[in-house]
Design an enzyme around this catalytic site. Structure first.
Site, mmCIF file in Angstrom:
data_model
loop_
_atom_site.group_PDB
_atom_site.id
_atom_site.type_symbol
_atom_site.label_atom_id
_atom_site.label_comp_id
_atom_site.label_asym_id
_atom_site.label_seq_id
_atom_site.Cartn_x
_atom_site.Cartn_y
_atom_site.Cartn_z
ATOM 1 N N ASP A 51 0.897 -1.140 0.030
ATOM 2 C CA ASP A 51 0.017 0.114 -0.004
ATOM 3 C C ASP A 51 0.800 1.436 -0.013
ATOM 4 O OD1 ASP A 51 -2.501 1.706 0.607
ATOM 5 O OD2 ASP A 51 -1.414 2.313 2.293
ATOM 6 N N TYR A 56 2.601 10.393 1.114
ATOM 7 C CA TYR A 56 4.002 9.695 1.629
ATOM 8 C C TYR A 56 5.191 10.251 1.111
ATOM 9 C CZ TYR A 56 0.408 6.309 3.801
ATOM 10 O OH TYR A 56 -0.714 5.670 3.970
ATOM 11 N N LYS A 82 -3.728 5.864 -3.019
ATOM 12 C CA LYS A 82 -4.949 6.712 -2.719
ATOM 13 C C LYS A 82 -4.933 7.787 -3.392
ATOM 14 C CE LYS A 82 -3.905 4.791 2.087
ATOM 15 N NZ LYS A 82 -2.461 4.474 1.711
#
Length: 329
Positions: A51, A56, A82
């Site tokens: 993931d 990030y 995401k």
């Protein structure tokens, strides 16, 4: 490693997943070499679920993960990323420190849950990852915990366009599953009134310390064929380090009432010779609607240790004794 099936789509996912926030230099810089070795180690030991997110490291984690996974068979990987933040280049910077990430990529993050924002974010992620599709796409950090008084504004953006964009991507087959990736299950409960989701990733709120999600929402998910991924089972660190280690709790210092609860859990662990970390990892897997536990990992030794905790035998009598200590009721 054991796998479970996401009910609505039939997708297969390993019970343990590799979280890549550390690959984006969360709190401290991590070398590309260490991250690559950790990813390879995880895959060699059976982890197939990886993931990531644009947030990030402002794209850094996606780029690193994409390169590392490029050597593996795509059919052997379950990949999620995401949407909800769009990245804008900062021409005045080479590396940036922002939002708990250090030496991150030179981009500014902008929340955008509109139809166009979701589509742009997804396309940018595909390019950073070097793939043409993902197994799961999650709307990131919608909710009051992140947005406070602006929550309703951003939720309305999602209702008016963002959810539609994600549904279209699923229909096109470029995102096999769609859902939310959040730190509060309550917004998932809200969102179910506006769209049909396959899976919710809930971080820090399906743990030994925070489990009111089991009061009724797990049952609701089961009834509606919605699967759950329990992320951050250590609550940011304290359930990995224990009461004496004083690790982070929700990314900050642990308050005394939390420390007292950890001490009570440790007493039960000592009674049954069960490690605190194994209990933390395996707790949510007792629920059929939970399909995977997602843990952040940054080096080979941590990968091996997490898998050992995941595989540790825990007797049913332990859970029966622990339930009274951790119950949210």
């Amino acid at each position: 490693m054991k796998t479970r099936i996401i009910n609505s789509s039939g997708s297969k996912i390993t019970e343990l997943g590799f979280g890549s926030a550390g690959a984006g230099n969360l709190f401290r810089p991590v070398s590309y070499e260490d991250i690559t070795k950790a990813i390879n180690k995880a895959h060699s030991l059976g982890i197939q679920y990886f993931d990531t997110a644009p947030h990030y490291g402002a794209g850094l984690a996606e780029r690193r993960l994409g390169v590392a996974l490029d050597e593996m068979l795509r059919a052997d990987i379950f990949l999620s990323t995401k949407v909800g933040r769009v990245l804008h280049a900062d021409k005045n910077s080479v590396k940036k420190d922002a939002d708990c990430y250090v030496e991150a990529s030179p981009f500014d993050r902008e929340y955008d849950y509109t139809y166009d924002g979701i589509m742009r974010s997804f396309e940018d992620s595909l390019q950073r990852l070097g793939v043409s599709q993902v197994d799961m796409l999650l709307m990131h950090d919608i909710g009051e915990l992140t947005h406070k008084e602006k929550h309703q504004h951003y939720l309305q953006q999602a209702i008016d366009g963002g959810f539609k964009a994600m549904a279209e991507l699923r229909e096109q087959g470029v995102a096999r599953n769609i859902g939310l990736g959040v730190n509060e299950w309550q917004v998932c409960d809200q969102a179910m009134d506006y769209a049909q989701f396959d899976c919710f990733m809930v971080a820090n709120c399906f743990t030994l310390l925070n489990n009111d999600i089991t009061d009724y929402f797990t049952e609701k998910c089961t009834k509606n064929q919605v699967s759950l991924i329990a992320a951050a089972p250590f609550n940011s660190g304290i359930l990995a380090k224990g009461s004496k280690g004083l690790g982070h709790y929700f990314y900050g210092e642990a308050p005394q009432d939390v420390i007292d609860k950890v001490i009570a859990i440790e007493r039960v662990c000592e009674q049954f010779n069960v490690s605190l970390q194994a209990a933390a990892i395996q707790y949510a897997l007792r629920y059929d609607c939970v399909k995977s536990i997602l843990i952040g990992m940054t080096n080979k030794s941590r990968v091996a240790q997490n898998i050992a905790w995941y595989e540790e035998h825990i007797p049913e009598a332990f859970w029966l004794s622990l339930d009274g200590v951790i119950s949210s009721r």
